[in-house]
Design an enzyme around this catalytic site. Sequence first.
Site, PDB file in Angstrom:
ATOM      1  N   ARG A 122      -2.604  -2.072  -3.387  1.00 38.81           N
ATOM      2  CA  ARG A 122      -4.072  -1.160  -3.121  1.00 38.81           C
ATOM      3  C   ARG A 122      -3.875  -0.287  -3.837  1.00 38.81           C
ATOM      4  O   ARG A 122      -2.546   0.367  -4.264  1.00 38.81           O
ATOM      5  CB  ARG A 122      -3.644  -1.019  -1.326  1.00 38.81           C
ATOM      6  CG  ARG A 122      -5.134  -0.019  -1.656  1.00 38.81           C
ATOM      7  CD  ARG A 122      -4.948   0.700  -0.204  1.00 38.81           C
ATOM      8  NE  ARG A 122      -6.041   2.055   0.345  1.00 38.81           N
ATOM      9  CZ  ARG A 122      -6.155   2.971   0.909  1.00 38.81           C
ATOM     10  NH1 ARG A 122      -5.066   3.025   1.203  1.00 38.81           N
ATOM     11  NH2 ARG A 122      -6.829   3.419   0.336  1.00 38.81           N
ATOM     12  N   GLU A 163      -8.254  -4.923   5.601  1.00 41.97           N
ATOM     13  CA  GLU A 163      -8.114  -4.522   4.230  1.00 41.97           C
ATOM     14  C   GLU A 163      -6.865  -5.595   3.239  1.00 41.97           C
ATOM     15  O   GLU A 163      -7.244  -5.963   2.733  1.00 41.97           O
ATOM     16  CB  GLU A 163      -7.827  -2.968   3.677  1.00 41.97           C
ATOM     17  CG  GLU A 163      -9.163  -2.478   4.432  1.00 41.97           C
ATOM     18  CD  GLU A 163      -9.054  -0.648   4.502  1.00 41.97           C
ATOM     19  OE1 GLU A 163      -8.024  -0.937   5.598  1.00 41.97           O
ATOM     20  OE2 GLU A 163      -8.894  -0.113   3.430  1.00 41.97           O
ATOM     21  N   HIS A 168     -12.369   3.387   0.765  1.00 47.55           N
ATOM     22  CA  HIS A 168     -12.727   3.214   1.537  1.00 47.55           C
ATOM     23  C   HIS A 168     -13.464   0.912   1.164  1.00 47.55           C
ATOM     24  O   HIS A 168     -13.980   0.837   1.850  1.00 47.55           O
ATOM     25  CB  HIS A 168     -13.155   2.693   2.602  1.00 47.55           C
ATOM     26  CG  HIS A 168     -12.135   4.185   3.472  1.00 47.55           C
ATOM     27  ND1 HIS A 168     -12.457   5.530   3.924  1.00 47.55           N
ATOM     28  CD2 HIS A 168     -11.135   4.113   3.710  1.00 47.55           C
ATOM     29  CE1 HIS A 168     -11.925   6.169   4.687  1.00 47.55           C
ATOM     30  NE2 HIS A 168     -11.095   5.532   4.562  1.00 47.55           N
ATOM     31  N   ASN A 222       1.048  -1.003   0.059  1.00 50.01           N
ATOM     32  CA  ASN A 222       0.080  -0.171   0.366  1.00 50.01           C
ATOM     33  C   ASN A 222       1.326   1.384   0.210  1.00 50.01           C
ATOM     34  O   ASN A 222       1.923   1.840   1.051  1.00 50.01           O
ATOM     35  CB  ASN A 222      -1.226  -0.383   1.278  1.00 50.01           C
ATOM     36  CG  ASN A 222      -1.510   0.843   1.084  1.00 50.01           C
ATOM     37  OD1 ASN A 222      -2.148   2.208   0.688  1.00 50.01           O
ATOM     38  ND2 ASN A 222      -2.475   1.407   2.502  1.00 50.01           N
ATOM     39  N   ARG A 225      -9.876  16.383   7.694  1.00 52.58           N
ATOM     40  CA  ARG A 225     -10.189  17.142   6.334  1.00 52.58           C
ATOM     41  C   ARG A 225     -11.575  17.140   6.571  1.00 52.58           C
ATOM     42  O   ARG A 225     -12.595  16.344   7.549  1.00 52.58           O
ATOM     43  CB  ARG A 225     -10.699  15.858   5.565  1.00 52.58           C
ATOM     44  CG  ARG A 225      -9.429  15.073   4.214  1.00 52.58           C
ATOM     45  CD  ARG A 225      -9.415  13.766   3.694  1.00 52.58           C
ATOM     46  NE  ARG A 225      -8.822  12.911   4.173  1.00 52.58           N
ATOM     47  CZ  ARG A 225      -9.030  11.669   3.652  1.00 52.58           C
ATOM     48  NH1 ARG A 225      -9.558  10.940   3.585  1.00 52.58           N
ATOM     49  NH2 ARG A 225      -7.807  10.621   4.216  1.00 52.58           N
TER      50      ARG A 225
END
Length: 399
Positions: free
Chosen positions: A89, A383, A178, A10, A239
Amino acid sequence: MSQQHVLVLNCGSSSLKFAILNPHTATVVLSGLAECLGSDTARLSYRFNNIKTAINLAPKASHQQAIATLVDIIKENDLAQHLVAVGHRVVHGGEHFTRSVIIDAAIKKVIAQTANLAPLHNPANLIGIEAAELAFANLPQIAVFDTAFHQTMSAEAYLYALPYSLYEKEGVRRYGFHGTSHFYVAQQAATMLKKSITDSYLISAHLGNGCSVCAIKQGQSVDTSMGLTPLEGVVMGTRSGDIDPGLFSFLTQQLGYSAVTIDTLLNKESGLLGLSQLSNDCRTLEEAHYAGNLQATLALDVFCYRLAKQIAAYVVPLGELDAIIFTGGIGENSSLIREKVLTLLRFFGFTLDNDANLAARFGQSGVITANEGPCALVIPTNEELVIAQDAAQLIKEAN
Ligand code: ADP
Protein backbone atom coordinates in the site's frame (compact mmCIF):
# COMPACT_ATOMS: atom_id res chain seq x y z
CA MET A 1 -3.91 -20.96 -9.50
CA SER A 2 -5.88 -21.34 -6.23
CA GLN A 3 -2.60 -21.90 -4.38
CA GLN A 4 -1.28 -18.44 -5.31
CA HIS A 5 -0.71 -16.27 -2.26
CA VAL A 6 0.21 -12.58 -2.06
CA LEU A 7 1.98 -10.94 0.85
CA VAL A 8 0.41 -7.54 1.47
CA LEU A 9 2.43 -4.92 3.38
CA ASN A 10 1.17 -1.61 4.72
CA CYS A 11 4.02 0.37 6.25
CA GLY A 12 3.18 3.33 8.48
CA SER A 13 5.72 5.63 10.12
CA SER A 14 6.07 3.32 13.14
CA SER A 15 3.97 0.33 12.16
CA LEU A 16 3.76 -2.48 9.64
CA LYS A 17 0.49 -4.27 8.92
CA PHE A 18 0.84 -7.49 6.98
CA ALA A 19 -1.30 -10.25 5.55
CA ILE A 20 -0.86 -13.26 3.32
CA LEU A 21 -3.95 -14.03 1.32
CA ASN A 22 -5.24 -15.86 -1.67
CA PRO A 23 -6.42 -13.25 -4.23
CA HIS A 24 -8.80 -15.71 -5.88
CA THR A 25 -10.61 -17.06 -2.83
CA ALA A 26 -10.01 -14.09 -0.46
CA THR A 27 -8.82 -16.58 2.17
CA VAL A 28 -6.50 -14.95 4.70
CA VAL A 29 -3.67 -17.33 5.60
CA LEU A 30 -1.73 -15.09 7.98
CA SER A 31 -2.32 -11.57 9.28
CA GLY A 32 -0.59 -9.35 11.78
CA LEU A 33 0.84 -6.08 12.91
CA ALA A 34 4.23 -4.79 14.03
CA GLU A 35 3.85 -1.61 16.05
CA CYS A 36 5.85 0.93 18.07
CA LEU A 37 8.76 0.39 15.67
CA GLY A 38 11.73 2.57 16.58
CA SER A 39 10.67 2.63 20.24
CA ASP A 40 11.58 0.50 23.26
CA THR A 41 8.25 -1.31 23.10
CA ALA A 42 8.55 -2.49 19.49
CA ARG A 43 6.44 -5.62 19.13
CA LEU A 44 4.80 -7.85 16.56
CA SER A 45 1.68 -9.97 16.75
CA TYR A 46 0.14 -12.27 14.17
CA ARG A 47 -2.68 -14.71 13.66
CA PHE A 48 -2.07 -18.02 11.90
CA ASN A 49 -4.39 -21.06 11.95
CA ASN A 50 -6.62 -19.10 14.34
CA ILE A 51 -3.83 -18.86 16.91
CA LYS A 52 -2.62 -15.42 17.94
CA THR A 53 1.07 -15.05 18.78
CA ALA A 54 2.75 -11.96 20.26
CA ILE A 55 6.49 -11.31 20.03
CA ASN A 56 8.57 -8.56 21.63
CA LEU A 57 10.97 -7.19 19.03
CA ALA A 58 14.40 -5.84 19.99
CA PRO A 59 14.19 -2.34 21.52
CA LYS A 60 14.06 0.30 18.75
CA ALA A 61 13.52 -2.43 16.13
CA SER A 62 13.24 -0.97 12.62
CA HIS A 63 10.87 -1.83 9.75
CA GLN A 64 13.70 -3.95 8.32
CA GLN A 65 13.90 -5.93 11.57
CA ALA A 66 10.13 -6.38 11.64
CA ILE A 67 10.22 -7.68 8.08
CA ALA A 68 13.11 -10.02 8.98
CA THR A 69 10.94 -11.42 11.81
CA LEU A 70 8.05 -11.77 9.37
CA VAL A 71 10.32 -13.70 6.98
CA ASP A 72 11.19 -16.10 9.84
CA ILE A 73 7.48 -16.60 10.60
CA ILE A 74 6.79 -17.28 6.91
CA LYS A 75 9.63 -19.82 6.73
CA GLU A 76 8.75 -21.54 10.03
CA ASN A 77 5.19 -22.06 8.85
CA ASP A 78 6.19 -23.16 5.37
CA LEU A 79 4.29 -20.31 3.70
CA ALA A 80 6.94 -19.11 1.23
CA GLN A 81 6.32 -21.72 -1.44
CA HIS A 82 2.95 -20.28 -2.58
CA LEU A 83 3.95 -16.62 -2.50
CA VAL A 84 3.81 -15.08 -5.99
CA ALA A 85 4.11 -11.36 -5.20
CA VAL A 86 4.40 -8.72 -2.52
CA GLY A 87 1.75 -5.97 -2.69
CA HIS A 88 2.50 -2.63 -1.01
CA ARG A 89 0.00 0.00 0.00
CA VAL A 90 1.52 3.33 -1.04
CA VAL A 91 -0.27 6.40 0.26
CA HIS A 92 0.51 9.07 -2.33
CA GLY A 93 0.91 8.52 -6.04
CA GLY A 94 0.39 12.18 -6.99
CA GLU A 95 -0.75 12.54 -10.60
CA HIS A 96 1.74 9.89 -11.70
CA PHE A 97 -0.26 6.77 -10.96
CA THR A 98 -3.80 6.08 -12.11
CA ARG A 99 -3.54 2.36 -11.34
CA SER A 100 -1.33 -0.15 -9.53
CA VAL A 101 2.13 -0.89 -10.97
CA ILE A 102 4.97 -3.39 -10.74
CA ILE A 103 7.77 -1.66 -8.86
CA ASP A 104 11.15 -1.04 -10.51
CA ALA A 105 13.89 1.54 -9.91
CA ALA A 106 12.06 4.24 -11.91
CA ILE A 107 8.81 3.70 -9.95
CA LYS A 108 10.68 3.93 -6.65
CA LYS A 109 12.18 7.21 -7.77
CA VAL A 110 8.72 8.64 -8.50
CA ILE A 111 7.39 7.43 -5.12
CA ALA A 112 10.36 9.14 -3.47
CA GLN A 113 9.74 12.37 -5.43
CA THR A 114 6.08 12.31 -4.42
CA ALA A 115 7.13 12.27 -0.76
CA ASN A 116 6.94 16.09 -0.81
CA LEU A 117 3.13 15.60 -0.82
CA ALA A 118 3.14 12.88 1.88
CA PRO A 119 6.29 13.38 3.99
CA LEU A 120 5.17 11.01 6.74
CA HIS A 121 3.81 8.21 4.59
CA ASN A 122 5.71 7.76 1.32
CA PRO A 123 9.18 7.43 2.94
CA ALA A 124 7.77 4.73 5.26
CA ASN A 125 6.20 2.97 2.26
CA LEU A 126 9.59 3.04 0.49
CA ILE A 127 11.33 1.55 3.52
CA GLY A 128 8.84 -1.32 3.36
CA ILE A 129 9.40 -1.77 -0.37
CA GLU A 130 13.19 -1.86 -0.04
CA ALA A 131 13.14 -4.20 2.94
CA ALA A 132 10.77 -6.53 1.07
CA GLU A 133 12.97 -6.42 -2.05
CA LEU A 134 15.88 -7.66 0.04
CA ALA A 135 13.85 -10.29 1.88
CA PHE A 136 11.91 -11.58 -1.15
CA ALA A 137 14.38 -10.94 -3.98
CA ASN A 138 12.69 -13.48 -6.26
CA LEU A 139 9.18 -11.99 -5.99
CA PRO A 140 7.69 -9.11 -7.99
CA GLN A 141 6.78 -6.12 -5.81
CA ILE A 142 3.59 -4.24 -6.62
CA ALA A 143 2.56 -0.74 -5.51
CA VAL A 144 -1.12 0.03 -4.95
CA PHE A 145 -1.81 3.73 -4.43
CA ASP A 146 -4.42 5.25 -2.11
CA THR A 147 -4.78 8.15 -4.53
CA ALA A 148 -5.03 6.24 -7.85
CA PHE A 149 -8.80 5.62 -7.80
CA HIS A 150 -9.45 9.37 -7.53
CA GLN A 151 -7.42 10.30 -10.59
CA THR A 152 -10.69 10.25 -12.57
CA MET A 153 -11.86 13.43 -10.79
CA SER A 154 -12.37 16.39 -13.12
CA ALA A 155 -10.49 19.68 -12.72
CA GLU A 156 -13.51 21.39 -11.19
CA ALA A 157 -13.48 18.78 -8.42
CA TYR A 158 -9.73 18.62 -7.84
CA LEU A 159 -8.68 22.27 -8.14
CA TYR A 160 -8.50 24.62 -5.18
CA ALA A 161 -9.41 28.23 -5.97
CA LEU A 162 -5.78 29.27 -5.51
CA PRO A 163 -3.34 30.83 -8.00
CA TYR A 164 -3.22 28.24 -10.79
CA SER A 165 0.59 28.28 -10.79
CA LEU A 166 0.56 26.53 -7.40
CA TYR A 167 -1.11 23.60 -9.12
CA GLU A 168 1.04 23.74 -12.25
CA LYS A 169 4.39 24.18 -10.53
CA GLU A 170 3.91 22.50 -7.15
CA GLY A 171 1.11 19.99 -7.68
CA VAL A 172 -1.13 21.70 -5.11
CA ARG A 173 -4.57 20.16 -5.80
CA ARG A 174 -7.01 17.72 -4.25
CA TYR A 175 -5.90 14.08 -4.60
CA GLY A 176 -8.10 12.09 -2.22
CA PHE A 177 -7.22 8.95 -0.25
CA HIS A 178 -8.80 5.65 0.85
CA GLY A 179 -9.17 4.92 -2.90
CA THR A 180 -8.69 1.16 -2.49
CA SER A 181 -11.49 1.00 0.07
CA HIS A 182 -13.92 3.18 -1.88
CA PHE A 183 -13.24 1.11 -5.00
CA TYR A 184 -13.82 -2.19 -3.18
CA VAL A 185 -17.08 -1.25 -1.46
CA ALA A 186 -18.46 0.30 -4.65
CA GLN A 187 -17.95 -2.99 -6.50
CA GLN A 188 -19.58 -4.90 -3.64
CA ALA A 189 -22.49 -2.43 -3.54
CA ALA A 190 -23.20 -2.90 -7.25
CA THR A 191 -23.31 -6.68 -6.67
CA MET A 192 -25.68 -6.25 -3.70
CA LEU A 193 -27.92 -3.95 -5.74
CA LYS A 194 -27.81 -6.41 -8.67
CA LYS A 195 -26.67 -3.58 -10.92
CA SER A 196 -23.72 -3.15 -13.21
CA ILE A 197 -21.06 -0.92 -11.66
CA THR A 198 -21.17 1.13 -14.88
CA ASP A 199 -24.82 1.88 -14.11
CA SER A 200 -24.40 2.64 -10.37
CA TYR A 201 -24.51 6.00 -8.55
CA LEU A 202 -22.97 5.59 -5.10
CA ILE A 203 -21.70 7.60 -2.15
CA SER A 204 -19.22 5.74 0.01
CA ALA A 205 -18.39 6.85 3.57
CA HIS A 206 -15.17 5.26 4.84
CA LEU A 207 -15.25 5.96 8.57
CA GLY A 208 -12.21 4.70 10.48
CA ASN A 209 -9.65 6.73 12.40
CA GLY A 210 -9.36 8.65 9.15
CA CYS A 211 -12.68 9.36 7.45
CA SER A 212 -13.52 10.24 3.85
CA VAL A 213 -16.55 10.33 1.60
CA CYS A 214 -16.44 9.55 -2.12
CA ALA A 215 -18.92 10.10 -4.95
CA ILE A 216 -18.66 7.15 -7.35
CA LYS A 217 -20.42 7.58 -10.68
CA GLN A 218 -20.57 4.54 -12.95
CA GLY A 219 -17.58 3.00 -11.18
CA GLN A 220 -15.39 6.12 -11.21
CA SER A 221 -14.49 8.50 -8.41
CA VAL A 222 -15.90 11.91 -9.36
CA ASP A 223 -15.27 13.66 -6.04
CA THR A 224 -13.92 12.86 -2.60
CA SER A 225 -13.63 14.74 0.67
CA MET A 226 -9.89 14.41 1.39
CA GLY A 227 -7.63 16.76 -0.54
CA LEU A 228 -3.93 17.52 -0.92
CA THR A 229 -3.50 15.66 2.35
CA PRO A 230 -5.76 13.35 4.39
CA LEU A 231 -6.67 16.30 6.66
CA GLU A 232 -9.39 17.83 4.49
CA GLY A 233 -13.06 16.92 4.64
CA VAL A 234 -15.24 15.43 7.35
CA VAL A 235 -14.47 15.22 11.10
CA MET A 236 -12.15 12.30 11.99
CA GLY A 237 -10.75 10.65 15.12
CA THR A 238 -8.03 13.24 15.79
CA ARG A 239 -8.13 15.29 12.57
CA SER A 240 -10.24 18.42 12.25
CA GLY A 241 -11.35 17.99 8.65
CA ASP A 242 -12.38 21.27 6.97
CA ILE A 243 -11.65 24.47 8.84
CA ASP A 244 -11.58 28.13 7.86
CA PRO A 245 -8.12 28.70 6.30
CA GLY A 246 -8.19 32.06 8.13
CA LEU A 247 -7.59 30.06 11.30
CA PHE A 248 -3.89 29.86 10.37
CA SER A 249 -3.30 33.59 10.60
CA PHE A 250 -5.43 33.80 13.73
CA LEU A 251 -3.39 31.10 15.44
CA THR A 252 -0.03 32.46 14.28
CA GLN A 253 -0.64 36.18 14.66
CA GLN A 254 -2.98 36.28 17.64
CA LEU A 255 -1.76 33.26 19.59
CA GLY A 256 1.83 32.89 18.39
CA TYR A 257 1.46 29.27 17.27
CA SER A 258 4.19 27.85 15.03
CA ALA A 259 3.47 25.88 11.85
CA VAL A 260 4.50 22.68 13.62
CA THR A 261 2.15 23.37 16.55
CA ILE A 262 -0.74 24.02 14.16
CA ASP A 263 0.04 20.85 12.22
CA THR A 264 -0.05 18.81 15.43
CA LEU A 265 -3.22 20.56 16.60
CA LEU A 266 -5.12 19.85 13.38
CA ASN A 267 -3.85 16.30 12.84
CA LYS A 268 -3.50 14.87 16.34
CA GLU A 269 -5.54 16.94 18.82
CA SER A 270 -8.73 17.80 16.95
CA GLY A 271 -11.67 15.80 15.56
CA LEU A 272 -13.62 13.58 17.96
CA LEU A 273 -10.78 13.80 20.48
CA GLY A 274 -10.60 17.58 20.45
CA LEU A 275 -14.35 18.09 20.65
CA SER A 276 -15.05 15.45 23.30
CA GLN A 277 -11.89 16.12 25.35
CA LEU A 278 -12.19 12.44 26.11
CA SER A 279 -11.22 10.10 23.28
CA ASN A 280 -10.72 9.73 19.53
CA ASP A 281 -12.35 6.33 19.70
CA CYS A 282 -15.98 6.22 18.58
CA ARG A 283 -16.80 3.20 20.76
CA THR A 284 -15.57 4.97 23.90
CA LEU A 285 -17.56 8.08 22.96
CA GLU A 286 -20.73 6.08 22.40
CA GLU A 287 -20.39 4.50 25.84
CA ALA A 288 -19.82 7.95 27.37
CA HIS A 289 -22.82 9.35 25.43
CA TYR A 290 -25.11 6.61 26.79
CA ALA A 291 -23.71 7.31 30.28
CA GLY A 292 -24.81 10.96 29.94
CA ASN A 293 -21.50 12.64 28.99
CA LEU A 294 -22.72 15.70 27.07
CA GLN A 295 -19.32 16.51 25.59
CA ALA A 296 -19.21 13.04 24.02
CA THR A 297 -22.72 13.59 22.62
CA LEU A 298 -21.62 16.94 21.19
CA ALA A 299 -18.59 15.37 19.48
CA LEU A 300 -20.72 12.63 17.91
CA ASP A 301 -23.35 15.16 16.81
CA VAL A 302 -20.77 17.38 15.08
CA PHE A 303 -19.26 14.27 13.44
CA CYS A 304 -22.66 13.15 12.10
CA TYR A 305 -23.83 16.60 11.02
CA ARG A 306 -20.68 17.29 9.01
CA LEU A 307 -20.77 13.80 7.52
CA ALA A 308 -24.43 14.11 6.48
CA LYS A 309 -23.72 17.51 4.86
CA GLN A 310 -20.82 16.04 2.89
CA ILE A 311 -22.89 13.07 1.73
CA ALA A 312 -25.74 15.36 0.63
CA ALA A 313 -23.31 17.54 -1.35
CA TYR A 314 -22.25 14.58 -3.48
CA VAL A 315 -25.63 14.38 -5.15
CA VAL A 316 -24.28 17.33 -7.20
CA PRO A 317 -21.55 15.41 -9.08
CA LEU A 318 -23.63 12.20 -9.18
CA GLY A 319 -26.89 13.59 -10.52
CA GLU A 320 -28.74 10.57 -9.13
CA LEU A 321 -28.32 8.20 -6.21
CA ASP A 322 -28.67 4.45 -5.77
CA ALA A 323 -27.05 3.94 -2.37
CA ILE A 324 -24.99 5.32 0.47
CA ILE A 325 -22.35 2.90 1.72
CA PHE A 326 -21.04 2.82 5.29
CA THR A 327 -17.63 1.19 5.80
CA GLY A 328 -14.48 1.37 7.98
CA GLY A 329 -14.48 0.58 11.72
CA ILE A 330 -17.20 3.15 12.54
CA GLY A 331 -19.26 2.65 9.38
CA GLU A 332 -19.21 -1.14 9.76
CA ASN A 333 -20.02 -1.22 13.47
CA SER A 334 -21.75 1.88 14.76
CA SER A 335 -25.52 1.55 14.38
CA LEU A 336 -25.82 4.83 16.34
CA ILE A 337 -23.76 6.90 13.89
CA ARG A 338 -25.60 5.37 10.92
CA GLU A 339 -28.97 6.13 12.50
CA LYS A 340 -28.02 9.74 13.26
CA VAL A 341 -26.64 10.32 9.74
CA LEU A 342 -29.63 8.77 7.96
CA THR A 343 -32.01 10.80 10.14
CA LEU A 344 -30.20 13.97 9.05
CA LEU A 345 -30.52 12.77 5.44
CA ARG A 346 -34.31 12.18 5.67
CA PHE A 347 -34.76 14.54 2.69
CA PHE A 348 -33.66 11.58 0.53
CA GLY A 349 -36.57 9.54 1.89
CA PHE A 350 -34.50 7.11 3.98
CA THR A 351 -36.43 4.98 6.45
CA LEU A 352 -34.10 3.15 8.77
CA ASP A 353 -34.76 -0.58 9.27
CA ASN A 354 -33.80 -0.78 12.95
CA ASP A 355 -33.36 -4.56 13.04
CA ALA A 356 -31.24 -4.55 9.89
CA ASN A 357 -29.17 -1.66 11.27
CA LEU A 358 -28.43 -3.60 14.46
CA ALA A 359 -27.72 -6.81 12.53
CA ALA A 360 -25.21 -5.20 10.14
CA ARG A 361 -22.25 -5.09 12.51
CA PHE A 362 -19.05 -6.97 13.29
CA GLY A 363 -18.33 -8.01 9.70
CA GLN A 364 -21.94 -8.48 8.61
CA SER A 365 -23.01 -6.54 5.52
CA GLY A 366 -26.58 -5.57 4.69
CA VAL A 367 -29.20 -3.12 3.48
CA ILE A 368 -30.27 -1.01 6.49
CA THR A 369 -33.13 1.02 5.00
CA ALA A 370 -36.69 -0.09 4.25
CA ASN A 371 -37.88 2.59 1.79
CA GLU A 372 -38.21 2.58 -1.99
CA GLY A 373 -35.56 4.58 -3.89
CA PRO A 374 -32.02 5.20 -2.62
CA CYS A 375 -30.93 2.81 0.11
CA ALA A 376 -28.15 2.65 2.71
CA LEU A 377 -25.73 -0.27 2.79
CA VAL A 378 -23.19 -1.51 5.31
CA ILE A 379 -20.23 -3.18 3.60
CA PRO A 380 -17.04 -4.30 5.42
CA THR A 381 -14.07 -3.04 3.46
CA ASN A 382 -11.18 -5.26 2.35
CA GLU A 383 -8.24 -3.20 1.14
CA GLU A 384 -5.83 -6.13 1.49
CA LEU A 385 -7.89 -8.17 -0.97
CA VAL A 386 -7.83 -5.38 -3.58
CA ILE A 387 -4.03 -5.10 -3.18
CA ALA A 388 -3.64 -8.88 -3.55
CA GLN A 389 -5.96 -8.96 -6.58
CA ASP A 390 -4.15 -6.08 -8.28
CA ALA A 391 -0.83 -7.86 -7.66
CA ALA A 392 -2.14 -11.13 -9.13
CA GLN A 393 -3.58 -9.30 -12.14
CA LEU A 394 -0.36 -7.38 -12.84
CA ILE A 395 1.85 -10.46 -12.74
CA LYS A 396 -0.61 -12.26 -15.01
CA GLU A 397 -0.44 -9.35 -17.49
CA ALA A 398 3.38 -9.35 -17.29
CA ASN A 399 3.70 -13.07 -18.10
P1 ADP B 1 -8.19 2.61 10.89
O1 ADP B 1 -8.57 3.85 10.13
O2 ADP B 1 -7.06 2.84 11.84
O3 ADP B 1 -8.08 1.38 10.03
P2 ADP B 1 -10.66 1.39 11.81
O4 ADP B 1 -11.26 1.29 10.44
O5 ADP B 1 -10.31 0.13 12.50
O6 ADP B 1 -9.44 2.38 11.87
O7 ADP B 1 -11.74 2.20 12.70
C1 ADP B 1 -11.49 2.55 14.02
C2 ADP B 1 -12.74 3.24 14.57
O8 ADP B 1 -13.83 2.32 14.53
C3 ADP B 1 -12.57 3.68 16.03
O9 ADP B 1 -13.13 4.97 16.21
C4 ADP B 1 -13.43 2.66 16.76
O10 ADP B 1 -13.97 3.14 17.96
C5 ADP B 1 -14.53 2.42 15.74
N1 ADP B 1 -15.28 1.20 16.07
C6 ADP B 1 -14.85 -0.07 16.03
N2 ADP B 1 -15.81 -0.91 16.52
C7 ADP B 1 -16.86 -0.12 16.88
C8 ADP B 1 -18.16 -0.36 17.46
N3 ADP B 1 -18.56 -1.59 17.76
N4 ADP B 1 -18.96 0.69 17.69
C9 ADP B 1 -18.57 1.95 17.38
N5 ADP B 1 -17.37 2.25 16.84
C10 ADP B 1 -16.52 1.23 16.60
